[in-house]
Write an enzyme that holds these catalytic residues in place. Structure first.
Site, mmCIF file in Angstrom:
data_model
loop_
_atom_site.group_PDB
_atom_site.id
_atom_site.type_symbol
_atom_site.label_atom_id
_atom_site.label_comp_id
_atom_site.label_asym_id
_atom_site.label_seq_id
_atom_site.Cartn_x
_atom_site.Cartn_y
_atom_site.Cartn_z
ATOM 1 N N CYS A 49 0.807 -1.220 0.000
ATOM 2 C CA CYS A 49 0.000 0.000 0.000
ATOM 3 C C CYS A 49 0.836 1.263 0.000
ATOM 4 O O CYS A 49 0.299 2.367 -0.100
ATOM 5 C CB CYS A 49 -0.948 0.009 1.199
ATOM 6 S SG CYS A 49 -0.114 0.097 2.802
ATOM 7 N N CYS A 87 -6.076 -4.391 -12.688
ATOM 8 C CA CYS A 87 -5.100 -4.117 -11.620
ATOM 9 C C CYS A 87 -5.711 -3.409 -10.421
ATOM 10 O O CYS A 87 -4.999 -3.146 -9.436
ATOM 11 C CB CYS A 87 -3.943 -3.288 -12.169
ATOM 12 S SG CYS A 87 -4.395 -1.604 -12.655
ATOM 13 N N CYS A 129 -16.223 8.986 -24.188
ATOM 14 C CA CYS A 129 -16.965 7.746 -24.402
ATOM 15 C C CYS A 129 -16.703 6.762 -23.268
ATOM 16 O O CYS A 129 -16.003 7.066 -22.296
ATOM 17 C CB CYS A 129 -16.568 7.129 -25.749
ATOM 18 S SG CYS A 129 -14.850 6.589 -25.815
ATOM 19 N N CYS A 166 -6.502 1.882 -18.752
ATOM 20 C CA CYS A 166 -5.873 2.031 -17.443
ATOM 21 C C CYS A 166 -4.629 2.913 -17.560
ATOM 22 O O CYS A 166 -3.761 2.662 -18.406
ATOM 23 C CB CYS A 166 -5.511 0.663 -16.883
ATOM 24 S SG CYS A 166 -4.719 0.748 -15.251
ATOM 25 N N CYS A 213 -14.455 -1.355 -20.547
ATOM 26 C CA CYS A 213 -15.674 -0.565 -20.726
ATOM 27 C C CYS A 213 -16.129 -0.016 -19.388
ATOM 28 O O CYS A 213 -16.295 -0.757 -18.416
ATOM 29 C CB CYS A 213 -16.765 -1.434 -21.356
ATOM 30 S SG CYS A 213 -18.363 -0.590 -21.535
ATOM 31 N N CYS A 261 -19.937 -1.580 -18.557
ATOM 32 C CA CYS A 261 -20.135 -2.964 -18.134
ATOM 33 C C CYS A 261 -18.942 -3.557 -17.396
ATOM 34 O O CYS A 261 -19.055 -4.663 -16.846
ATOM 35 C CB CYS A 261 -20.479 -3.842 -19.342
ATOM 36 S SG CYS A 261 -19.184 -3.895 -20.600
ATOM 37 N N CYS A 310 -19.427 -3.631 -26.968
ATOM 38 C CA CYS A 310 -19.438 -2.343 -26.264
ATOM 39 C C CYS A 310 -19.429 -1.190 -27.255
ATOM 40 O O CYS A 310 -20.116 -0.179 -27.058
ATOM 41 C CB CYS A 310 -18.231 -2.250 -25.330
ATOM 42 S SG CYS A 310 -18.158 -3.526 -24.051
#
Length: 495
Positions: free
Chosen positions: A398, A452, A462, A467, A477, A480, A488
């Site tokens: 972290c 990830c 759009c 990522c 997407c 979804c 898509c």
């Protein structure tokens, strides 16, 4: 004009001659100075022996050019003729066409596409071709080399191609043939020749480049930018559709051409988003520009992109993904970024290299040291030493102050890290950390990458997401949450 002469590969000396002087007159001036017969001298420049009837201007000898003059007595000349006969594959020299001077070589035709309409054909589907203006009369067509001058200019400049013997490293080698493509220049041992220096039997050419913006010495070489060339075919830039010169040609299947201004903007944009690609062999590089990104940048609304999908449904996927196998191999091309941005490029490249090797970066503000701990080690110590490292101890997963148990970085309260010999001011740390309300806002306005789990914010456009994490770049997407696919694109691309 002043010409520097290197006689028998010794130290050079200046000779003052007129630009309209012949090579024979240059020989006579050197012969008088050195006390040798003029008819025993051979003048070599840029891989070619210059004949007596040529003028300095016709040979492209500029101010303060360096020429090599070797003394070739009759007995040694016969030996050289035998060597030259065997070096060219047994074909008599008289039957061999004299190689073109390196000052007149144009390799732009080997990398430029034969014809291209760039982005203009996409923006206007009714236009099948773009009329290319004719070349300006009298314009030199052989100034096609560009280099990064690392000595004096510290910038991208027109370059000069030169050749020397691979054995004695002198410019006294005459070429068996001139280079016809960049591989001939960049790959060793592709072209042979005959070294005219006495006592040297070298027969392999070694090419190098010099900056053409100022006089240079033999040791002042520059890095060739083989993708940057004069736009001799007037190809339109794939992003702005202007016809400009010089240009950079991506080595993809389509040989897309981009002007240097657009390439600079493309690099800075990808650098800001840390979207450069780390290749194990090449390093930190970029592939051909993604046309989809530029279409979106040029359009005021999504109507243009939606229209593209309706008119060209079978090609949108390829357009969107960019060109495969088009990574820039010579990383000095990114010197076009300028000093400040290039330093960022090197810094990010070093960080990405550490991450690709399984390492971590120290999260302490102002540190960022690259660390290579053991693979299973969770407690990371940024050991100070040699001016690197801050002494902080943090969790590998972290990147917060080291703790036992599971990580929960979004909900963990901000606090100060206090280690032996290292104390963080509590007030400064509180200001630097996100407040709890900000953390909650992030949870509400972002979605985790399906690959990830990095939080990704959508601020318009759009549903196609990519990522931003350099080691992921998963395309998915927003609607979804699945990997981006044609369903898509057809059902909810712009919802």
């Amino acid at each position: 004009m002043i010409v520097f002469v290197r006689f028998n590969s010794s130290h050079g000396f200046p000779v003052e001659v007129g630009s309209d002087s012949s090579i024979l007159q240059l020989k006579e001036a050197v012969a008088q100075r050195q006390g040798v017969p003029a008819d025993q001298l051979r003048v070599i420049f840029a891989g070619r022996e210059l004949s007596n009837d040529l003028t300095l201007q016709n040979c492209d000898l500029a101010q303060q050019s360096i020429v090599h003059i070797v003394e070739s007595p009759q007995k040694n000349s016969q030996d050289k003729e035998k060597t030259e006969y065997s070096c060219v594959g047994g074909v008599p020299k008289a039957l061999k066409r004299e190689p073109e001077s390196l000052t007149r070589i144009d390799l732009s035709t080997s990398i430029l596409p034969s014809v291209s309409a760039g982005l203009a054909v996409i923006l206007d589907p009714g236009k099948n071709s773009v009329s290319l203006p004719s070349e300006k009369s009298g314009a030199a067509s052989y100034n096609s080399f560009y280099v990064f001058c690392k000595n004096f200019c510290q910038a991208v400049k027109p370059g000069k191609l030169r050749v020397r013997c691979s054995v004695c490293k002198q410019g006294t080698l005459t070429l068996a043939r001139g280079p016809s493509c960049w591989d001939d220049v960049l790959i060793p041992n592709r072209i042979g020749g005959v070294c005219q220096s006495q006592g040297c039997n070298g027969n392999v050419a070694e090419f190098y480049f010099k900056c053409g913006a100022h006089p240079t010495t033999d040791s002042e070489t520059s890095v060739a930018l083989n993708l940057v060339t004069t736009n001799s075919r007037c190809i339109t830039c794939i992003t702005c559709t202007d016809i400009r010169s010089p240009v950079l040609v991506f080595q993809c299947v389509h040989r897309h051409v981009i002007c240097l201004d657009c390439f600079h903007l493309y690099c800075v944009t990808m650098l800001n988003d840390r979207q450069f690609i780390h290749d194990p062999e090449l390093g930190y590089s970029l592939s051909c520009v993604e046309i989809f990104t530029w279409l979106w940048f040029l359009a005021d609304t999504a109507s243009l992109v939606h229209s593209l999908f309706q008119h060209f449904p079978s090609s949108v996927t390829a357009v969107q993904a960019g060109c495969p196998d088009s990574l820039i191999k010579e990383l000095h091309h990114f010197r076009i970024l300028g000093e400040e941005q290039y330093n960022r490029y090197q810094h990010y490249g070093a960080e990405e290299c550490v991450l690709q090797m399984g390492g971590v970066l120290c999260p302490t503000p102002g540190c960022g040291a690259g660390l290579l701990p053991e693979p299973d080690l969770r407690r990371i110590v940024c050991e100070p030493g040699n001016g690197i490292g801050c002494g902080s101890v943090f969790c590998r997963e972290c990147k917060e102050e080291f703790h036992e148990g599971e990580c929960n970085s979004l909900l963990s309260p901000p606090g100060a890290m206090a280690q032996k010999g290292y104390v963080v001011d509590e007030h400064a740390a509180m200001q630097a950390r996100w407040e709890e309300a900000s953390r909650e806002t992030i949870k509400k306005t972002t979605k985790p990458c399906p690959n990830c789990n990095i939080p990704v914010e959508k601020n318009g456009g759009c549903m196609h997401m990519k990522c931003p994490h350099p080691q992921c770049r998963f395309e998915w997407c927003w609607n979804c949450g699945l990997e981006w696919n044609r369903t898509c694109m057809g059902d909810h691309w712009f919802e």
